[in-house]
Design a protein around this motif. Sequence first.
Motif, PDB file in Angstrom:
ATOM      1  N   LEU A 101       0.827  -1.214   0.000  1.00  0.00           N
ATOM      2  CA  LEU A 101       0.000   0.000   0.000  1.00  0.00           C
ATOM      3  C   LEU A 101       0.861   1.263   0.000  1.00  0.00           C
ATOM      4  O   LEU A 101       0.495   2.275  -0.613  1.00  0.00           O
ATOM      5  CB  LEU A 101      -0.927  -0.002   1.211  1.00  0.00           C
ATOM      6  N   LEU A 102       2.007   1.214   0.695  1.00  0.00           N
ATOM      7  CA  LEU A 102       2.897   2.380   0.741  1.00  0.00           C
ATOM      8  C   LEU A 102       3.461   2.684  -0.641  1.00  0.00           C
ATOM      9  O   LEU A 102       3.848   3.808  -0.931  1.00  0.00           O
ATOM     10  CB  LEU A 102       4.040   2.164   1.752  1.00  0.00           C
ATOM     11  N   SER A 151     -10.654   4.823  -8.755  1.00  0.00           N
ATOM     12  CA  SER A 151     -11.334   3.803  -7.923  1.00  0.00           C
ATOM     13  C   SER A 151     -10.316   3.030  -7.103  1.00  0.00           C
ATOM     14  O   SER A 151     -10.555   2.735  -5.923  1.00  0.00           O
ATOM     15  CB  SER A 151     -12.096   2.781  -8.764  1.00  0.00           C
ATOM     16  N   ALA A 152      -9.173   2.695  -7.710  1.00  0.00           N
ATOM     17  CA  ALA A 152      -8.162   1.920  -6.985  1.00  0.00           C
ATOM     18  C   ALA A 152      -7.612   2.749  -5.817  1.00  0.00           C
ATOM     19  O   ALA A 152      -7.431   2.240  -4.703  1.00  0.00           O
ATOM     20  CB  ALA A 152      -7.029   1.528  -7.924  1.00  0.00           C
ATOM     21  N   HIS A 153      -7.386   4.052  -6.045  1.00  0.00           N
ATOM     22  CA  HIS A 153      -6.844   4.931  -5.004  1.00  0.00           C
ATOM     23  C   HIS A 153      -7.834   5.047  -3.843  1.00  0.00           C
ATOM     24  O   HIS A 153      -7.465   4.892  -2.683  1.00  0.00           O
ATOM     25  CB  HIS A 153      -6.552   6.303  -5.619  1.00  0.00           C
ATOM     26  N   VAL A 154      -9.101   5.275  -4.188  1.00  0.00           N
ATOM     27  CA  VAL A 154     -10.111   5.487  -3.146  1.00  0.00           C
ATOM     28  C   VAL A 154     -10.403   4.174  -2.390  1.00  0.00           C
ATOM     29  O   VAL A 154     -10.564   4.168  -1.169  1.00  0.00           O
ATOM     30  CB  VAL A 154     -11.386   6.111  -3.753  1.00  0.00           C
ATOM     31  N   ALA A 155     -10.409   3.040  -3.113  1.00  0.00           N
ATOM     32  CA  ALA A 155     -10.627   1.748  -2.440  1.00  0.00           C
ATOM     33  C   ALA A 155      -9.412   1.417  -1.567  1.00  0.00           C
ATOM     34  O   ALA A 155      -9.565   0.895  -0.448  1.00  0.00           O
ATOM     35  CB  ALA A 155     -10.856   0.656  -3.477  1.00  0.00           C
ATOM     36  N   VAL A 159      -8.618  -0.148   2.507  1.00  0.00           N
ATOM     37  CA  VAL A 159      -7.785  -1.318   2.811  1.00  0.00           C
ATOM     38  C   VAL A 159      -6.658  -0.875   3.747  1.00  0.00           C
ATOM     39  O   VAL A 159      -6.339  -1.545   4.740  1.00  0.00           O
ATOM     40  CB  VAL A 159      -7.200  -1.924   1.509  1.00  0.00           C
ATOM     41  N   MET A 160      -6.088   0.306   3.448  1.00  0.00           N
ATOM     42  CA  MET A 160      -4.990   0.815   4.259  1.00  0.00           C
ATOM     43  C   MET A 160      -5.454   1.125   5.689  1.00  0.00           C
ATOM     44  O   MET A 160      -4.808   0.736   6.662  1.00  0.00           O
ATOM     45  CB  MET A 160      -4.405   2.066   3.606  1.00  0.00           C
ATOM     46  N   ALA A 162      -7.936  -0.145   7.318  1.00  0.00           N
ATOM     47  CA  ALA A 162      -8.219  -1.399   8.034  1.00  0.00           C
ATOM     48  C   ALA A 162      -6.911  -2.068   8.472  1.00  0.00           C
ATOM     49  O   ALA A 162      -6.772  -2.484   9.639  1.00  0.00           O
ATOM     50  CB  ALA A 162      -9.027  -2.334   7.137  1.00  0.00           C
ATOM     51  N   LEU A 163      -5.948  -2.141   7.564  1.00  0.00           N
ATOM     52  CA  LEU A 163      -4.688  -2.826   7.875  1.00  0.00           C
ATOM     53  C   LEU A 163      -3.902  -2.082   8.960  1.00  0.00           C
ATOM     54  O   LEU A 163      -3.313  -2.700   9.850  1.00  0.00           O
ATOM     55  CB  LEU A 163      -3.865  -2.965   6.590  1.00  0.00           C
ATOM     56  N   VAL A 164      -3.925  -0.746   8.889  1.00  0.00           N
ATOM     57  CA  VAL A 164      -3.198   0.043   9.894  1.00  0.00           C
ATOM     58  C   VAL A 164      -3.844  -0.137  11.272  1.00  0.00           C
ATOM     59  O   VAL A 164      -3.135  -0.264  12.280  1.00  0.00           O
ATOM     60  CB  VAL A 164      -3.137   1.537   9.494  1.00  0.00           C
ATOM     61  N   ILE A 165      -5.174  -0.209  11.310  1.00  0.00           N
ATOM     62  CA  ILE A 165      -5.843  -0.404  12.608  1.00  0.00           C
ATOM     63  C   ILE A 165      -5.447  -1.761  13.208  1.00  0.00           C
ATOM     64  O   ILE A 165      -5.078  -1.857  14.380  1.00  0.00           O
ATOM     65  CB  ILE A 165      -7.381  -0.273  12.462  1.00  0.00           C
TER      66      ILE A 165
END
Length: 195
Positions: A101-102, A151-155, A159-160, A162-165
């Motif tokens: 994601l980074l 769409s990929a950026h906003v989706a 995901v980011m 959720a994963l960071v949490i």
Amino acid sequence: MSHTLALKTRYDAVAVTLHWLTVIAILCLLAMGWTMMSAKPGSPLQFVLFQWHKSVGITVLALTVLRLGWRIAHRPPPLPDTMPALEKLAAHLGHLGLYALLLGMPLTGWALVSTSPFNIPTVLYGVLPFPHLTFPAELGTKASLNATFTSAHVAGVWVMVALVIVHAAAALRHHFVLRDSVLTRMLPRFGQGDV
Ligand code: HEM
Ligand code: HEM
């Protein structure tokens, strides 16, 4: 025991610095991203936020490339032996996802502004002109590419988030529930020489 033979127990100063600089940058990017999308379209505030968002986002891309280079050359300390194999696997997959994601978030951001009908130049921090990407015509029209990257950026944002949490919760669990050194070895040690 000589220093070089001692088992590595901490992330080194470079890894720690890059980790926490990235965390600050990501929090700013989320805040700016959401604020600019709810700002008045075409307003000066929205324009300024877009420019800052692009500058900080490209900075994350540069920091991540540096960080991956450093990471390949410097192995991190091993996870505690007491951790179940499945949890170790989850930790590694989680980190892999965060790295993806980074890289992926700045790249989709860069790609979407490069295909935008507004065609607004990117000038990092108001001083450094930054090029647009070009895509071969076979990949699709500019408009369809722009829609896909947006769409990929906003989706990717969700995901980011959720994963960071999950990642931060896991770090806090290590510290407060399992009481091991997994969190503290990623924290800076201000004023103690060996950061
Ligand atoms: C890790 C890096 C990045 C993160 C976490 C991030 C996050 C976000 C967020 C939260 C939004 C708002 C989404 C929404 O609610 O609709 C957004 C939108 C946007 N971002 Fe990023 N961004 C990053 C990198 C970049 C980069 C490098 C660029 C450009 C060079 C960029 C350009 C944009 C643009 C143009 C939008 C508006 C998209 C639209 O029109 O819907 N972003 N980003
Ligand atoms: C934007 C938010 C964040 C991102 C993108 C992120 C990313 C990462 C990545 C990619 C790694 C793997 C390092 C390696 O290559 O070994 C890592 C490790 C780590 N992160 Fe984060 N992180 C974030 C936020 C946080 C927060 C809020 C905490 C603490 C509450 C935290 C604590 C840790 C710890 C303790 C490690 C080391 C894990 C281990 O020893 O295996 N991170 N982080």
